[in-house]
Scaffold this motif. Structure first.
Motif, PDB file in Angstrom:
ATOM      1  N   LYS A   1       0.829  -1.222   0.000  1.00  0.00           N
ATOM      2  CA  LYS A   1       0.000   0.000   0.000  1.00  0.00           C
ATOM      3  C   LYS A   1       0.860   1.269   0.000  1.00  0.00           C
ATOM      4  N   THR A   2       1.982   1.250   0.749  1.00  0.00           N
ATOM      5  CA  THR A   2       2.869   2.424   0.717  1.00  0.00           C
ATOM      6  C   THR A   2       3.482   2.591  -0.669  1.00  0.00           C
ATOM      7  N   SER A   3       3.846   1.479  -1.299  1.00  0.00           N
ATOM      8  CA  SER A   3       4.414   1.538  -2.653  1.00  0.00           C
ATOM      9  C   SER A   3       3.415   2.136  -3.628  1.00  0.00           C
ATOM     10  N   LEU A   4       2.156   1.698  -3.559  1.00  0.00           N
ATOM     11  CA  LEU A   4       1.140   2.211  -4.480  1.00  0.00           C
ATOM     12  C   LEU A   4       0.892   3.702  -4.224  1.00  0.00           C
ATOM     13  N   ALA A   5       0.811   4.091  -2.950  1.00  0.00           N
ATOM     14  CA  ALA A   5       0.603   5.510  -2.628  1.00  0.00           C
ATOM     15  C   ALA A   5       1.775   6.355  -3.130  1.00  0.00           C
ATOM     16  N   THR A   6       2.987   5.850  -2.968  1.00  0.00           N
ATOM     17  CA  THR A   6       4.169   6.573  -3.438  1.00  0.00           C
ATOM     18  C   THR A   6       4.159   6.683  -4.958  1.00  0.00           C
ATOM     19  N   ASN A   7       3.808   5.579  -5.638  1.00  0.00           N
ATOM     20  CA  ASN A   7       3.715   5.599  -7.104  1.00  0.00           C
ATOM     21  C   ASN A   7       2.719   6.649  -7.574  1.00  0.00           C
ATOM     22  N   ILE A   8       1.531   6.657  -6.964  1.00  0.00           N
ATOM     23  CA  ILE A   8       0.471   7.592  -7.362  1.00  0.00           C
ATOM     24  C   ILE A   8       0.917   9.032  -7.113  1.00  0.00           C
TER      25      ILE A   8
END
Length: 495
Positions: free
Chosen positions: A226-233
């Motif tokens: 979830k942190t990876s996806l938030a960072t990507n976005i």
């Protein structure tokens, strides 16, 4: 309407506070003479806005009667004040009739209301100033100037934000103009993007982008990314802003955004490492360990040089309160010409409330989720907040999360405009790998391992973004690709 604690006449003060008691009396008289004026004014003020306490109580009584669709006159108000000690000092209930005596306030009642409110704001500023001085002079407790500054900013913002109900009322023409502009923006960007881009076409198609004033919750179990996806976005939005500005697209028409990322768990350099790993396509673990070649280091340096002007601002202060978060976002907005267009919080449960919930964690989470929604509305930006899930997920055969899995879920689910879950089946499939065979059991275990390997091949590198709640559209899921070596999510081409 927000409520503020305004000092009034009963308080002892060394100087004369700003007030106009005559304007208060004239306005109340006008409200009792013409109840249509009362109906217009009762939503603009609160009783604490009056300097004279009796006038505040008279105003509250008028508001109560008009709320019950009853006439508010000296006659109908009389029973409510026969035992009022304050009005006895002013001559008794006959004082109510004296307020209507001249009728002078009928012409300027609305202007009086504005002045009464403005003077109340000035009294509040005096009060805030006194408390700031008192706290700054008090060294008997822990000295924390930064915390005092943030508290003062929060108090001043409450004064500025409490602009009366009329400031929040929009005509249909104003509201429809904003709606048309949003539709025009979606049309101009291919018909599926009216908010800030996520950088992932499949997600944009599902949600239409991240909309201003929306609170989005992104939740998942540990290890889901979830942190990876938030960072990507967040990175995608900031990169799109930078590209749009370079291409001469006006800020109002850009689908990118300057990003404020509040990382309560990871440090700023850890987040930067993730972003650089993604952009240079070098393993983040190799970057941390220093196990990279000279050519890879040159790739890293090139990526860092390209991104040095990225409008991506990281605050890695731990243990922030929800009030401090508001203060820091407002400060960033001031510094960056009100162009911060996306706020990310990693993660919700690491914020703290005001401390007034008597240790009740559910009440504290309710305060935090409401505070995040208020932040989104006040700043008119999308807020993406990460959240933990309860362990109930692990006890089910199907590990896909549901709304009931949100920790302290009631308030979070209620306040959120969208709830997303990130789910990676390969994470759970990898945990089911058959153990090494015992002697004589090789054939069965080999067959089990072959089935497991086939399952692993089917799901490896795939992730699901489950849209479990969406006020603006349908729920459902989006399939994404995930590369764990560089912690990058991307669109999935097909099945």
């Amino acid at each position: 309407m927000a409520t503020l604690a305004f000092p009034h006449a009963a308080a002892a003060e060394p100087v004369h506070l700003p007030r106009n008691v005559e304007a208060e009396a004239a306005m109340l008289g006008a409200m009792m003479i013409d109840n249509r004026l009362a109906d217009d004014i009762v939503d603009r003020l609160e009783p604490m806005h009056f300097y004279e306490p009796v006038h505040g109580r008279v105003f509250a009584a008028i508001k109560t009667l008009r709320g019950q669709d009853m006439l508010a006159t000296p006659v109908t108000l009389r029973p409510m004040f026969e035992a009022d000690e304050g009005i006895k000092e002013l001559g008794g209930v006959a004082y109510l009739a004296s307020l209507t005596g001249s009728g002078a306030g009928l012409i300027g009642a609305r202007q009086f209301a504005t002045q009464i409110y403005d003077l109340a704001m000035l009294r509040t500023l005096v009060s805030v100033g006194h408390s700031m001085v008192d706290r700054a002079m008090d060294t008997s407790e822990e000295v924390n100037p930064r915390a005092q500054i943030e508290a003062a900013e929060e108090e001043l913002y409450r004064v500025a934000a409490d602009g009366g109900a009329e400031n929040s009322v929009k005509s249909f023409a104003q509201a429809s103009t904003a709606a048309v502009k949003m539709a025009e923006k979606a049309l101009n960007w291919g018909g599926n993007l009216s908010g800030v881009t996520t950088g992932l076409d499949s997600i944009n198609s599902k949600i239409g982008g991240m909309h201003h004033s929306d609170l989005m919750i992104l939740a998942g179990r540990p290890g889901m990314g979830k942190t990876s996806l938030a960072t990507n976005i967040a990175f995608n939005a900031a990169q799109r802003w930078m590209r749009d500005m370079r291409d001469g697209i006006p800020p109002a028409k850009s689908v990118g955004a300057k990003v404020a990322f509040f990382s309560l768990e990871m440090s700023a350099d850890q987040l930067a490492t993730r972003i650089l790993a993604e952009q240079s396509r070098i393993s983040s673990e190799a970057l941390r360990m220093g196990k990279i070649s000279k050519a890879e280091f040159e790739q890293l340096a090139a990526a860092a040089a390209e991104l040095e002007n990225l409008p991506f601002f990281i605050d890695d202060t731990g243990g922030l309160t929800i009030a401090s978060l508001h203060t820091r976002v407002r400060r960033l907005q001031r510094r960056h010409n009100n162009e911060i267009g996306l706020v990310v919080v990693d993660y919700l449960q690491l914020l703290t409330g005001s401390g007034k919930g008597d240790g009740n964690r559910v009440q504290e989470i309710s305060e935090i989720s409401r505070g995040l929604k208020t932040l989104a509305k006040d700043m008119n930006v999308p807020v993406l907040a990460l959240s933990q899930l309860s362990r109930a997920v692990e006890s089910r055969e199907d590990k896909r999360p549901m709304l009931s899995d949100l920790r302290e879920s009631g308030s979070i689910e209620q306040d959120a405009d969208m709830v997303w879950f990130v789910f990676r089946e390969d994470y759970y499939t990898a945990q089911r790998e058959p153990k090494r065979p015992m002697e004589g059991d090789e054939a069965r275990v080999f067959e089990d391992h072959a089935r497991w390997a086939a399952d692993m091949e089917r799901v490896y590198g795939l992730a699901e973004l489950i849209v479990a709640k969406q006020r603006h559209g349908a729920t459902g899921k989006v399939v994404l690709k995930f590369d764990p070596t560089i912690t990058r999510f991307s669109d999935y081409a097909g099945f």
